[in-house]
Design a protein around this motif. Sequence first.
Motif, PDB file in Angstrom:
ATOM      1  N   GLN A  11      22.874  10.401  -1.491  1.00  0.00           N
ATOM      2  CA  GLN A  11      22.797  11.786  -1.007  1.00  0.00           C
ATOM      3  C   GLN A  11      22.690  11.864   0.518  1.00  0.00           C
ATOM      4  O   GLN A  11      22.485  12.945   1.060  1.00  0.00           O
ATOM      5  N   PHE A  47      15.330   7.895   5.180  1.00  0.00           N
ATOM      6  CA  PHE A  47      14.027   7.547   4.621  1.00  0.00           C
ATOM      7  C   PHE A  47      13.436   6.360   5.369  1.00  0.00           C
ATOM      8  O   PHE A  47      14.139   5.566   5.994  1.00  0.00           O
ATOM      9  N   LYS A  55      15.267   4.718  -6.521  1.00  0.00           N
ATOM     10  CA  LYS A  55      15.016   5.867  -5.654  1.00  0.00           C
ATOM     11  C   LYS A  55      15.827   5.752  -4.368  1.00  0.00           C
ATOM     12  O   LYS A  55      16.459   6.706  -3.924  1.00  0.00           O
ATOM     13  N   ILE A  79      20.340  10.777   2.566  1.00  0.00           N
ATOM     14  CA  ILE A  79      18.998  11.194   2.967  1.00  0.00           C
ATOM     15  C   ILE A  79      18.356  10.082   3.784  1.00  0.00           C
ATOM     16  O   ILE A  79      18.335   8.916   3.361  1.00  0.00           O
ATOM     17  N   TRP A 101      18.740   8.153  -2.666  1.00  0.00           N
ATOM     18  CA  TRP A 101      18.673   8.709  -1.302  1.00  0.00           C
ATOM     19  C   TRP A 101      19.917   8.339  -0.504  1.00  0.00           C
ATOM     20  O   TRP A 101      20.464   9.161   0.230  1.00  0.00           O
TER      21      TRP A 101
END
Length: 209
Positions: free
Chosen positions: A17, A21, A10, A19, A14
Amino acid sequence: MDRGYGHKTKMGGWLAQDIDFLVRVRKSFRYKFLDYEAPTEGNVQQFDMVSIQTRPEKLRLIRFTYHEGTTFILLTNRLDLTENEIMELYKNRWYIELFFMWLKQHVKLDHMRSHSPKGIWDQLLIALITVGLTEIMRVEKELTSQTAWEFHRLIQLYLLDPWERVVEELNREKKPSKGRQKSRDSPKKELDYGKNFAIVDPISKERFL
């Protein structure tokens, strides 16, 4: 996110992309150590620069102990955050949990009728609009003696009835409950452990083995 989401697959997605977190990982989580930084907060034991081994991006790992003695290990790609900011961000996650608990218990939004993002947003917004309209009605009718939860449940119960039926129920005098009453003259039950009864001795683990 909680540690149920702390998987390298996961996090790798992320990172690919771009992202941001902040996720809690388990104690058994394996990482690659890159750089050490001395913690400045008293309850922080570790504040290092690491990677998840499968990707080259730098991540911040923080290990700290809460005042109840619970140890948390957090991993984030927000390298600009301080120790205190990371801990506060994870602490504020609890308010999101409370919001979802309120949605399930009070709004009864415990079953998603669609798995598409648009369907989920539509169902969520319709439910919140319904609660908002119910609260506006409660305030306009000056029914502030009723809590929002009680009034919402009453509207659900008498949804297809005339408004006068709701008013009648609101004005109905409620008798205070005295709780479960004990009988004063109940005879005392005699326990007879004679020859017709057997007292079974529970088998302990040691005796069984």
